[in-house]
Design a protein around this motif. Sequence first.
Motif, short mmCIF file in Angstrom:
data_model
loop_
_atom_site.label_atom_id
_atom_site.label_comp_id
_atom_site.label_asym_id
_atom_site.label_seq_id
_atom_site.Cartn_x
_atom_site.Cartn_y
_atom_site.Cartn_z
N THR A 31 1.96 -13.85 -9.14
CA THR A 31 1.67 -12.51 -9.87
C THR A 31 1.86 -11.31 -8.81
OG1 THR A 31 0.03 -13.64 -10.44
CG2 THR A 31 -0.34 -11.24 -10.72
N VAL A 32 1.84 -11.30 -7.54
CA VAL A 32 2.38 -10.20 -6.80
C VAL A 32 3.82 -10.06 -6.72
CG1 VAL A 32 2.58 -11.45 -4.47
CG2 VAL A 32 1.75 -9.22 -4.70
N MET A 36 5.97 -6.65 -7.76
CA MET A 36 7.02 -6.28 -6.94
C MET A 36 8.09 -5.81 -7.83
SD MET A 36 6.77 -8.74 -3.64
CE MET A 36 8.04 -8.09 -2.66
N HIS A 83 1.60 2.75 -4.49
CA HIS A 83 0.28 3.31 -3.82
C HIS A 83 0.00 4.69 -4.28
CE1 HIS A 83 -0.12 -0.06 -0.37
NE2 HIS A 83 -0.08 -0.72 -1.62
N LEU A 86 -2.11 5.02 -7.40
CA LEU A 86 -3.41 4.36 -7.39
C LEU A 86 -4.51 5.22 -8.16
CD1 LEU A 86 -3.48 2.27 -4.33
CD2 LEU A 86 -3.50 1.45 -6.60
N CYS A 88 -7.34 5.91 -6.45
CA CYS A 88 -7.87 6.71 -5.48
C CYS A 88 -6.99 7.66 -4.81
CB CYS A 88 -8.40 5.66 -4.30
SG CYS A 88 -7.11 5.06 -3.42
N GLU A 107 -5.70 -2.73 -9.99
CA GLU A 107 -5.73 -1.85 -8.59
C GLU A 107 -5.53 -3.01 -7.51
OE1 GLU A 107 -9.25 0.71 -9.51
OE2 GLU A 107 -8.55 1.13 -7.48
N ASN A 108 -6.10 -4.23 -7.55
CA ASN A 108 -5.67 -5.17 -6.35
C ASN A 108 -4.61 -5.48 -6.39
OD1 ASN A 108 -6.14 -6.57 -8.52
ND2 ASN A 108 -8.00 -7.82 -8.06
N MET A 109 -3.93 -6.03 -7.42
CA MET A 109 -2.35 -6.56 -7.25
C MET A 109 -1.46 -5.52 -6.90
SD MET A 109 -1.79 -9.69 -7.46
CE MET A 109 -3.37 -10.73 -7.45
N VAL A 111 -2.30 -2.74 -5.08
CA VAL A 111 -2.29 -2.86 -3.39
C VAL A 111 -1.25 -3.71 -2.85
CG1 VAL A 111 -3.88 -2.80 -1.25
CG2 VAL A 111 -4.49 -1.51 -3.55
N LEU A 112 -1.59 -4.92 -3.26
CA LEU A 112 -0.87 -6.08 -2.74
C LEU A 112 0.35 -6.00 -2.68
CD1 LEU A 112 -3.44 -9.12 -3.43
CD2 LEU A 112 -2.90 -8.24 -1.00
N ASP A 115 1.91 -3.39 -0.30
CA ASP A 115 1.89 -3.82 0.63
C ASP A 115 3.34 -4.98 1.14
OD1 ASP A 115 -0.43 -2.63 1.38
OD2 ASP A 115 -1.46 -4.40 1.29
N ALA A 116 3.19 -5.58 -0.31
CA ALA A 116 4.32 -6.77 -0.16
C ALA A 116 5.66 -6.34 -0.03
CB ALA A 116 4.20 -7.73 -1.47
N TYR B 79 -4.31 -4.33 9.49
CA TYR B 79 -3.94 -3.54 8.10
C TYR B 79 -4.76 -4.47 6.93
CZ TYR B 79 -0.50 -5.60 5.37
OH TYR B 79 0.16 -6.22 4.38
N CYS B 88 -11.51 -1.96 -4.54
CA CYS B 88 -10.84 -2.76 -5.64
C CYS B 88 -10.49 -4.04 -5.33
CB CYS B 88 -9.59 -1.93 -6.03
SG CYS B 88 -8.18 -1.94 -4.78
N MET B 89 -10.85 -4.34 -3.78
CA MET B 89 -10.54 -5.94 -3.36
C MET B 89 -11.93 -6.59 -3.27
SD MET B 89 -6.89 -6.16 -2.87
CE MET B 89 -6.70 -7.01 -1.48
N ILE B 155 0.45 -12.29 2.90
CA ILE B 155 0.21 -11.68 1.54
C ILE B 155 0.21 -12.59 0.43
CG2 ILE B 155 1.12 -10.07 -0.14
CD1 ILE B 155 2.19 -8.20 2.16
N THR B 159 -2.98 -13.00 -2.19
CA THR B 159 -3.04 -12.73 -3.46
C THR B 159 -3.48 -14.03 -4.45
OG1 THR B 159 -0.73 -11.86 -3.37
CG2 THR B 159 -1.13 -12.94 -5.53
#
Lengths: 298, 298
Positions: A31-32, A36, A83, A86, A88, A107-109, A111-112, A115-116, B79, B88-89, B155, B159
């Motif tokens: 999923t991440v 991406m 980001h 988002l 926020c 939202e959680n994905m 953020v990830l 990051d990824a 981080y 959201c996490m 990561i 996920t």
Amino acid sequence: MNMAEEIKRKTAEIDAIIESFMPEEEDYQATVIDAMKYSIASGGKRIRPLLMSETYKMFGGEGEGVEYFMAAIEMIHTYSLVHDDLPCMDDDEYRRGRKTTHTVYGENMAVLAGDALLNYAAETALGALDSDIDPARIGKAMRVLFNKSGINGMIGGQTADVEAENKEPSEVTEDLIEYIHVNKTAALIEASMMIGGILAGADTIQVNTLERIARNVGIAFQIQDDILDVTGDFKELGKPIGSDERNHKVTYVSLHGLEQSKADVEALSKEATILLHTLEAENPFLEQLLLGMIDRKK
Amino acid sequence: MNMAEEIKRKTAEIDAIIESFMPEEEDYQATVIDAMKYSIASGGKRIRPLLMSETYKMFGGEGEGVEYFMAAIEMIHTYSLVHDDLPCMDDDEYRRGRKTTHTVYGENMAVLAGDALLNYAAETALGALDSDIDPARIGKAMRVLFNKSGINGMIGGQTADVEAENKEPSEVTEDLIEYIHVNKTAALIEASMMIGGILAGADTIQVNTLERIARNVGIAFQIQDDILDVTGDFKELGKPIGSDERNHKVTYVSLHGLEQSKADVEALSKEATILLHTLEAENPFLEQLLLGMIDRKK
């Protein structure tokens, strides 16, 4: 040279290059990786990899070594948008007419995935160690990339921009607006041209000149953005005019006035051209591209 | 050797090293730098830099070159916690009895501080190019660092973990739990020991052995976590017992049973020790440290 056609052709090539660097293997983290890929396939202008590639060629760079960094800088630009969108942060549901990453993946994905993309930019740039480019140049290019994208570059500008939104208009000074333009926008443009030069073997003085050219272009680009918000044509711009004023947003134009702003864009642009001509290398396409970024109607 | 005293002394040294690498200069981005510093000063166990430093010494590494990477891996670990705590996490207000970063600085600054720590980890590790360590080793170490912290490491595990929480218990297989343990927890432990070895000049076979040792330790550590949630002592653990079962959370223990889980921890631990003894280098403190991570009551 038909600039529009050339840009279109080169952008398509860059799209293919970036795609070729995206991860293939999928396991429980599929999923991440999807998020991406969705984020990077946004139909952006790819201006940073294009500037890098053209600066690389200008200094005689050949072969595929630069492509690792072209993909990496676009991943960094993309993660910053993911980001930034988002809830926020800017809380944007759409970007360039397409649903934003968190709107599609949660939202959680998002953020990830951001990051990824940042992490994968480092992995991708390090892949240049497998190319025939001198590892010392790769080390220098990596340092420029992460310096310009970090707290003394893009993230710094992003932080100042987020905080400026909660300030009283009287607290938003010329100095603060300049800090935001230089760091949020110009820093990655600087990195693009500097890295193109470094990887092709430009010397320190040349790389410093590239940095100044790119800074001028980046700042002029942002001022032009503020000008177009006042004078632009809705049909060409594709977004409402005068939104900054309605939002009581302090901009370069509200601080310096329209005429001064136009004169400053002109001066920054002229200085960039003069600096470009001091370099012993030449690339007419790059010169037109830089001028086109500034002198635009949308 | 009094292990507890030794660990305390070395952890204090590492705290000082990490602090020395944190950014000083402050401008309009001061808030994000404050948030980075707040996040990293969390009183964590610094187990990753400690393992890196001890592995470095084990292979004869000397001098300060390793410290850039010790700081970098702790920034990456930090981080990941800052983003993991976001609303959201996991939506955690406290971590180790201290308010989480977003609780103090707001969600937008916590997103930016996490991004900034990951980016600054790259900048910090690249600083090792100024040390007397061979640049080729630094390149290898960078590749391990960002590989283990990315989509095929931390990561990726993060996920899978986020998605597992929304799965039916029947969908959470042994294979998935192993994927999460290996990637979310073991990957950065592996990176720590591998980088310590690489920077000190360990050869490929030795680095592969370090990876296997660290993987065993990381997995055993996580299984022990699940075991303690069932058998632990509230007073020692400082958190409620049986929370996994009450949350209907699928764990290694719920899948394999308590006896088998204990036997597996024992087997993983034994294999790690045997592998450690196959290396021609020696570090009795490191051996005790690794065993202590597994055989713990809290």
